[in-house]
Design a protein around this motif. Structure first.
Motif, PDB file in Angstrom:
ATOM      1  N   LEU A 114       0.901  -1.275   0.481  1.00 23.98           N
ATOM      2  CA  LEU A 114      -0.134  -0.242   0.362  1.00 23.98           C
ATOM      3  C   LEU A 114       0.866   1.164  -0.039  1.00 23.98           C
ATOM      4  CD1 LEU A 114      -2.369  -0.721   2.363  1.00 23.98           C
ATOM      5  CD2 LEU A 114      -2.904  -0.434   0.762  1.00 23.98           C
ATOM      6  N   LEU A 115       1.525   1.267   0.897  1.00 22.08           N
ATOM      7  CA  LEU A 115       2.470   2.349   1.224  1.00 22.08           C
ATOM      8  C   LEU A 115       3.659   2.364  -0.575  1.00 22.08           C
ATOM      9  CD1 LEU A 115       4.132   1.956   4.476  1.00 22.08           C
ATOM     10  CD2 LEU A 115       2.281   3.291   3.737  1.00 22.08           C
ATOM     11  N   ILE A 116       4.315   1.462  -0.581  1.00 26.63           N
ATOM     12  CA  ILE A 116       5.014   1.718  -2.238  1.00 26.63           C
ATOM     13  C   ILE A 116       3.751   2.174  -2.707  1.00 26.63           C
ATOM     14  CG2 ILE A 116       6.004   0.267  -3.677  1.00 26.63           C
ATOM     15  CD1 ILE A 116       7.158  -1.108  -1.590  1.00 26.63           C
ATOM     16  N   ASN A 117       3.103   1.176  -2.877  1.00 27.23           N
ATOM     17  CA  ASN A 117       1.972   2.055  -4.377  1.00 27.23           C
ATOM     18  C   ASN A 117       1.009   3.649  -4.689  1.00 27.23           C
ATOM     19  OD1 ASN A 117       2.059  -0.754  -5.652  1.00 27.23           O
ATOM     20  ND2 ASN A 117       0.187  -1.474  -4.224  1.00 27.23           N
ATOM     21  N   GLU A 118       1.506   4.030  -2.902  1.00 29.84           N
ATOM     22  CA  GLU A 118       0.857   5.103  -3.006  1.00 29.84           C
ATOM     23  C   GLU A 118       1.957   5.857  -2.703  1.00 29.84           C
ATOM     24  OE1 GLU A 118      -2.145   6.828  -2.645  1.00 29.84           O
ATOM     25  OE2 GLU A 118      -3.120   4.301  -2.896  1.00 29.84           O
ATOM     26  N   GLY A 119       3.194   5.954  -3.484  1.00 32.45           N
ATOM     27  CA  GLY A 119       4.262   7.000  -3.278  1.00 32.45           C
ATOM     28  C   GLY A 119       4.678   7.173  -2.095  1.00 32.45           C
ATOM     29  N   PHE A 120       4.795   5.994  -0.616  1.00 35.22           N
ATOM     30  CA  PHE A 120       5.268   6.724   0.572  1.00 35.22           C
ATOM     31  C   PHE A 120       6.428   6.272  -0.150  1.00 35.22           C
ATOM     32  CE2 PHE A 120       0.324   8.019   0.781  1.00 35.22           C
ATOM     33  CZ  PHE A 120       0.665   8.495   2.036  1.00 35.22           C
ATOM     34  N   ASN A 121       7.121   7.589   0.753  1.00 37.92           N
ATOM     35  CA  ASN A 121       7.985   6.712   1.214  1.00 37.92           C
ATOM     36  C   ASN A 121       8.793   7.548   2.880  1.00 37.92           C
ATOM     37  OD1 ASN A 121       8.935   9.359   0.642  1.00 37.92           O
ATOM     38  ND2 ASN A 121       9.726   9.159  -1.243  1.00 37.92           N
ATOM     39  N   ALA A 122       8.165   7.464   3.037  1.00 40.99           N
ATOM     40  CA  ALA A 122       8.295   8.084   5.742  1.00 40.99           C
ATOM     41  C   ALA A 122       7.322   8.046   6.037  1.00 40.99           C
ATOM     42  CB  ALA A 122       9.335   9.268   4.926  1.00 40.99           C
ATOM     43  N   VAL A 123       7.265   7.787   7.643  1.00 45.15           N
ATOM     44  CA  VAL A 123       6.150   7.210   8.354  1.00 45.15           C
ATOM     45  C   VAL A 123       6.812   7.510   8.628  1.00 45.15           C
ATOM     46  CG1 VAL A 123       5.301   5.529   8.858  1.00 45.15           C
ATOM     47  CG2 VAL A 123       5.670   4.752   6.527  1.00 45.15           C
ATOM     48  N   VAL A 124       5.596   8.297  10.000  1.00 48.16           N
ATOM     49  CA  VAL A 124       5.727   8.930  11.178  1.00 48.16           C
ATOM     50  C   VAL A 124       4.962   8.285  11.955  1.00 48.16           C
ATOM     51  CG1 VAL A 124       5.210  10.796  12.892  1.00 48.16           C
ATOM     52  CG2 VAL A 124       6.288  11.424  10.844  1.00 48.16           C
ATOM     53  N   LEU A 125       5.181   7.622  13.024  1.00 43.64           N
ATOM     54  CA  LEU A 125       3.596   6.600  13.690  1.00 43.64           C
ATOM     55  C   LEU A 125       4.313   6.730  15.368  1.00 43.64           C
ATOM     56  CD1 LEU A 125       1.735   4.336  13.928  1.00 43.64           C
ATOM     57  CD2 LEU A 125       4.221   2.594  13.984  1.00 43.64           C
ATOM     58  N   THR A 126       3.045   6.461  15.902  1.00 39.24           N
ATOM     59  CA  THR A 126       3.099   6.715  17.617  1.00 39.24           C
ATOM     60  C   THR A 126       2.058   5.183  17.907  1.00 39.24           C
ATOM     61  OG1 THR A 126       3.176   9.290  17.525  1.00 39.24           O
ATOM     62  CG2 THR A 126       1.983   8.251  19.374  1.00 39.24           C
ATOM     63  N   VAL A 127       2.828   4.716  18.864  1.00 41.32           N
ATOM     64  CA  VAL A 127       2.249   4.151  19.503  1.00 41.32           C
ATOM     65  C   VAL A 127       1.875   4.209  21.255  1.00 41.32           C
ATOM     66  CG1 VAL A 127       2.559   1.910  17.674  1.00 41.32           C
ATOM     67  CG2 VAL A 127       3.879   2.485  19.639  1.00 41.32           C
ATOM     68  N   ILE A 128       0.830   3.342  21.866  1.00 41.46           N
ATOM     69  CA  ILE A 128       0.792   3.748  23.572  1.00 41.46           C
ATOM     70  C   ILE A 128       1.655   2.638  23.632  1.00 41.46           C
ATOM     71  CG2 ILE A 128      -0.443   3.054  25.230  1.00 41.46           C
ATOM     72  CD1 ILE A 128      -2.997   4.781  24.297  1.00 41.46           C
ATOM     73  N   LYS A 129       3.211   2.855  24.489  1.00 40.66           N
ATOM     74  CA  LYS A 129       3.878   2.676  25.616  1.00 40.66           C
ATOM     75  C   LYS A 129       3.438   1.594  26.489  1.00 40.66           C
ATOM     76  CE  LYS A 129       7.337   1.050  23.152  1.00 40.66           C
ATOM     77  NZ  LYS A 129       7.542   0.179  22.269  1.00 40.66           N
ATOM     78  N   ASP A 130       2.843   2.474  27.155  1.00 44.58           N
ATOM     79  CA  ASP A 130       1.715   2.041  28.686  1.00 44.58           C
ATOM     80  C   ASP A 130       0.471   3.273  29.382  1.00 44.58           C
ATOM     81  OD1 ASP A 130       2.414   0.542  31.278  1.00 44.58           O
ATOM     82  OD2 ASP A 130       3.670   1.916  32.388  1.00 44.58           O
ATOM     83  N   ILE A 131       0.398   2.249  30.285  1.00 46.24           N
ATOM     84  CA  ILE A 131      -1.133   3.294  30.437  1.00 46.24           C
ATOM     85  C   ILE A 131      -0.979   2.686  32.395  1.00 46.24           C
ATOM     86  CG2 ILE A 131      -3.547   3.572  31.023  1.00 46.24           C
ATOM     87  CD1 ILE A 131      -4.043   2.720  27.231  1.00 46.24           C
TER      88      ILE A 131
END
Length: 219
Positions: free
Chosen positions: A99-116
């Motif tokens: 999906l990323l390759i086909n849409e031409g995305f070559n960088a990602v910003v991602l956030t996840v919850i590590k602890d609650i």
């Protein structure tokens, strides 16, 4: 343009809770090639099953990046059916990559919850006298006080003691940025660990988060 990349880390994935919020940066790191993402096509992803939170935070980060002259897209606009928080099988991993390759995305910003973390707290108020009478006018002469000392009070009105118990939630989040055009061992270009206490309004929390992250990275 080098500073523009620093603002990309302002992203989080939160549910909606009451009370006020407090944002604190715990740790941050950036690679020497952090500016290599400036001319890339960035996809912004918030890993949460809460769609309202996903949209709010992805939009906030995209707005910040666009204002800095970067090209960024919120993942929900391209992949509305994608559940970023689901467990990813090997087949799913390949689908996401394509999906990323086909849409031409070559960088990602991602956030996840590590602890609650949850904590129960009790706040006590009152238990004191307020509005005490001023001296010396109230007490006047010696004889009046001597004959009836109990009729004189400097305490004022007693404010009864009350206690309120509530549960607070603290989120520890990790925001990461990758340049997919680099070799795998050099793709990671920035990491920020942040703590957020009792997030309330999604939009306001996103704005606070972006501000805190940017301040911690832009020297």
């Amino acid at each position: 343009m080098k500073k523009t990349i620093y603002s990309i880390m302002g992203l989080t994935t939160l549910l909606v809770f009451n009370s006020c919020s407090s944002v604190k940066v715990l740790d941050s790191w950036k690679a020497e090639n952090v500016s290599s993402i400036n001319d890339k096509n960035i996809i912004v992803i918030a890993r949460t099953e809460n769609n309202q939170a996903r949209i709010a935070f992805e939009n906030e980060i995209v707005n910040q990046l666009t204002a800095k002259g970067l090209k960024a897209t919120a993942s929900f606009t391209k992949f509305p059916k994608l559940n970023p928080d689901e467990k990813v099988s090997e087949d799913k991993q390949e689908q996401i990559k394509n999906l990323l390759i086909n849409e031409g995305f070559n960088a990602v910003v991602l956030t996840v919850i590590k602890d609650i973390k949850e904590a129960t707290r009790t706040v006590t108020e009152g238990g004191y006298y307020a509005g005490a009478t001023l001296y010396p006018r109230y007490y006047r002469g010696f004889y009046g006080y001597y004959y009836n000392p109990m009729s004189y009070s400097s305490f004022g009105n007693y404010v009864p003691e009350t206690s309120t118990t509530f549960t607070s939630k603290t989120f520890v989040l990790e925001s990461v940025a990758y340049n997919l055009a680099e070799p795998e061992d050099k793709q990671l270009i920035a990491v920020v660990t942040t703590q957020i206490e009792n997030p309330s309004n999604i939009t306001k929390v996103a704005q606070e988060y972006v501000k805190a992250i940017t301040k911690s990275l832009v020297k």
